[in-house]
Motif scaffolding. Sequence first.
Motif, PDB file in Angstrom:
ATOM      1  N   ALA A 171       2.360   0.679  -2.592  1.00  0.00           N
ATOM      2  CA  ALA A 171       1.773  -0.627  -2.484  1.00  0.00           C
ATOM      3  C   ALA A 171       1.727  -1.647  -3.339  1.00  0.00           C
ATOM      4  O   ALA A 171       1.979  -1.363  -4.471  1.00  0.00           O
ATOM      5  CB  ALA A 171       0.206  -0.493  -2.072  1.00  0.00           C
ATOM      6  N   TYR A 172       2.016  -2.962  -2.790  1.00  0.00           N
ATOM      7  CA  TYR A 172       2.098  -4.214  -3.678  1.00  0.00           C
ATOM      8  C   TYR A 172       1.005  -5.108  -3.485  1.00  0.00           C
ATOM      9  O   TYR A 172       0.926  -6.093  -2.347  1.00  0.00           O
ATOM     10  CB  TYR A 172       3.373  -4.672  -3.521  1.00  0.00           C
ATOM     11  N   PRO A 173      -0.040  -5.065  -3.850  1.00  0.00           N
ATOM     12  CA  PRO A 173      -1.229  -5.866  -3.641  1.00  0.00           C
ATOM     13  C   PRO A 173      -1.098  -7.229  -3.930  1.00  0.00           C
ATOM     14  O   PRO A 173       0.058  -7.728  -4.899  1.00  0.00           O
ATOM     15  CB  PRO A 173      -2.574  -5.096  -4.269  1.00  0.00           C
ATOM     16  N   ALA A 174      -1.903  -8.198  -3.748  1.00  0.00           N
ATOM     17  CA  ALA A 174      -1.641  -9.680  -4.098  1.00  0.00           C
ATOM     18  C   ALA A 174      -1.448 -10.021  -5.592  1.00  0.00           C
ATOM     19  O   ALA A 174      -0.937 -10.901  -6.116  1.00  0.00           O
ATOM     20  CB  ALA A 174      -2.744 -10.489  -3.568  1.00  0.00           C
ATOM     21  N   GLU A 175      -2.123  -9.036  -6.516  1.00  0.00           N
ATOM     22  CA  GLU A 175      -2.034  -9.381  -7.968  1.00  0.00           C
ATOM     23  C   GLU A 175      -0.501  -9.140  -8.423  1.00  0.00           C
ATOM     24  O   GLU A 175      -0.671  -9.423  -9.690  1.00  0.00           O
ATOM     25  CB  GLU A 175      -2.932  -8.816  -8.597  1.00  0.00           C
ATOM     26  N   GLY A 176       0.213  -8.380  -7.668  1.00  0.00           N
ATOM     27  CA  GLY A 176       1.437  -8.042  -8.227  1.00  0.00           C
ATOM     28  C   GLY A 176       1.776  -6.797  -8.821  1.00  0.00           C
ATOM     29  O   GLY A 176       2.997  -6.726  -9.306  1.00  0.00           O
ATOM     30  N   GLY A 177       0.979  -5.958  -9.014  1.00  0.00           N
ATOM     31  CA  GLY A 177       1.153  -4.680  -9.261  1.00  0.00           C
ATOM     32  C   GLY A 177       1.830  -3.900  -8.373  1.00  0.00           C
ATOM     33  O   GLY A 177       1.963  -4.081  -7.210  1.00  0.00           O
ATOM     34  N   GLU A 178       2.436  -2.455  -8.638  1.00  0.00           N
ATOM     35  CA  GLU A 178       2.881  -1.410  -7.949  1.00  0.00           C
ATOM     36  C   GLU A 178       1.976  -0.356  -8.033  1.00  0.00           C
ATOM     37  O   GLU A 178       1.634   0.172  -9.094  1.00  0.00           O
ATOM     38  CB  GLU A 178       4.284  -1.203  -8.499  1.00  0.00           C
ATOM     39  N   VAL A 179       1.527   0.087  -6.624  1.00  0.00           N
ATOM     40  CA  VAL A 179       0.565   1.314  -6.776  1.00  0.00           C
ATOM     41  C   VAL A 179       1.494   2.397  -6.045  1.00  0.00           C
ATOM     42  O   VAL A 179       1.910   2.273  -4.908  1.00  0.00           O
ATOM     43  CB  VAL A 179      -0.820   1.162  -6.095  1.00  0.00           C
ATOM     44  N   VAL A 180       1.627   3.882  -6.631  1.00  0.00           N
ATOM     45  CA  VAL A 180       2.065   4.617  -5.968  1.00  0.00           C
ATOM     46  C   VAL A 180       1.061   5.344  -4.999  1.00  0.00           C
ATOM     47  O   VAL A 180       0.067   6.106  -5.420  1.00  0.00           O
ATOM     48  CB  VAL A 180       2.859   5.753  -6.808  1.00  0.00           C
ATOM     49  N   ALA A 235       1.379  -5.576   0.614  1.00  0.00           N
ATOM     50  CA  ALA A 235       2.757  -5.000   1.145  1.00  0.00           C
ATOM     51  C   ALA A 235       3.082  -3.622   1.081  1.00  0.00           C
ATOM     52  O   ALA A 235       2.595  -3.179   0.108  1.00  0.00           O
ATOM     53  CB  ALA A 235       3.794  -5.900   0.539  1.00  0.00           C
ATOM     54  N   TYR A 236       3.886  -2.711   1.796  1.00  0.00           N
ATOM     55  CA  TYR A 236       4.107  -1.505   1.533  1.00  0.00           C
ATOM     56  C   TYR A 236       5.703  -1.223   1.306  1.00  0.00           C
ATOM     57  O   TYR A 236       6.439  -2.342   1.915  1.00  0.00           O
ATOM     58  CB  TYR A 236       3.732  -0.605   2.560  1.00  0.00           C
ATOM     59  N   ALA A 237       6.104  -0.389   1.002  1.00  0.00           N
ATOM     60  CA  ALA A 237       7.521   0.077   0.774  1.00  0.00           C
ATOM     61  C   ALA A 237       7.784   1.390   0.511  1.00  0.00           C
ATOM     62  O   ALA A 237       6.836   2.303   0.046  1.00  0.00           O
ATOM     63  CB  ALA A 237       8.158  -0.703  -0.501  1.00  0.00           C
ATOM     64  N   LEU A 238       9.146   1.996   0.977  1.00  0.00           N
ATOM     65  CA  LEU A 238       9.539   3.204   0.773  1.00  0.00           C
ATOM     66  C   LEU A 238      10.457   3.227  -0.411  1.00  0.00           C
ATOM     67  O   LEU A 238      11.339   2.462  -0.372  1.00  0.00           O
ATOM     68  CB  LEU A 238       9.896   3.655   1.948  1.00  0.00           C
ATOM     69  N   ARG A 239      10.456   4.113  -1.350  1.00  0.00           N
ATOM     70  CA  ARG A 239      11.540   4.158  -2.460  1.00  0.00           C
ATOM     71  C   ARG A 239      12.243   5.535  -2.522  1.00  0.00           C
ATOM     72  O   ARG A 239      11.310   6.438  -2.431  1.00  0.00           O
ATOM     73  CB  ARG A 239      11.017   3.573  -3.794  1.00  0.00           C
TER      74      ARG A 239
END
Length: 415
Positions: A254-263, A183-187
Amino acid sequence: MSVSAQTGDDGRERAGLWVTCQGVGHPAEEIARGAAYEIFSAVEAPGFEWAPRPGAPLPWRRFVHATEVTAAHGASSPTEEQETPLLVPLHRERDWSDVQQLTQQPSAAGHPVLGALRGSATIRRGTRMVKVLSARQLAGHVRGWLPYGFCHREHDVAHLRTPAALAVLRTDGEGGRDGTDVAYALRWRAADPVDYDMPTGDAYRGLVELPPRDRVGPPVLGTGFAPSGTQVIPEFVTRDFADLPMPANAALLAYPAEGGEVVLYTYQAEQRGWLRMVGPRWRHLLAAVPGLSPDQEYVPTTDPARSTQLVGGYGGGEYEAVADLPGGFRVLAMTRTARYPVESVSRRLRHARWRDVDCLVLREEAGWLRLRLRRPDPEAVAVTGAHCQERGVYETWAPAVEVTDDRIVDLPYLL
């Protein structure tokens, strides 16, 4: 801060961050400055999933919001102003599950309990806002899209960390069914509370009334909360569904399936572009993004026709400004010595009317105007022939000669 030793569910004494959830102590990792926690268990328990990963103290994990935690030992001290939590008066005849169900009933939009609950979710200058994106939307933002439409406070959604959990917040209508495992997001940080509305009341009743054939994504309930069978998530929209100027240091995540947050990228205001932050380990997260090379170091925006900008006053002159929060607002300049703090600041945008419908002007091409409806409803959509671009956002083209009341509007911020 001193760290207390705690006894976990495996009977061993440990040091570090420990939280108590549903009466049981767990080792934990802090998320979003304490808005949520990833808690761990040595044994399977309700709500936990098997997700071993490098660095995790135990193989079973669960993400919980801070409101589900009754105690935290060893937490770091806050380094900035905390966001207001959701508050609602409960009693023996109405528990939290009853309130959650109330948030999902359009007929309860005016209920005083919902009013109190929504009133506790406030935005201040500097509040971190989040918009969950599809791969296509991520590509659009890298190429110059600005924040607009439905969004949420990071504080309220920090416990949603996997693609499956974040699907409830998507605005593109796919809801996680696009075949990607990320999943992706804008913050970004809110420049001013005046830029945001709660999608409730008469002003947004038209969104509630739009039929399924004319909308994208989940329905708008009119209660001010996201449609969900389990969550209580207050929603916000950018005022009039307008684009907002991109603040300095906004991030694409980005939020991969393992639940981390990647900038993935951070926004460089002076260049109006995005600086890639991910190394080779995470570049596969960009594989599903259409037209974007994972190996590209720097991606400048390409659309010079910006629909909005910040305008600041300094020394009697007017300059383009940038929100550089939490520090404040400054002149947008390439050299450090010219980045003066502004004395006043406004958000500038363009309003117009077409066929008696209030619109925003996004851009102009060859005598045609790209318009976005400020208050979508069934009649306005039918009259203008506007198409739903994403949840709540309706746009159309109009001949410039037919548009009336075309004007530049400055919305001042109070400094």
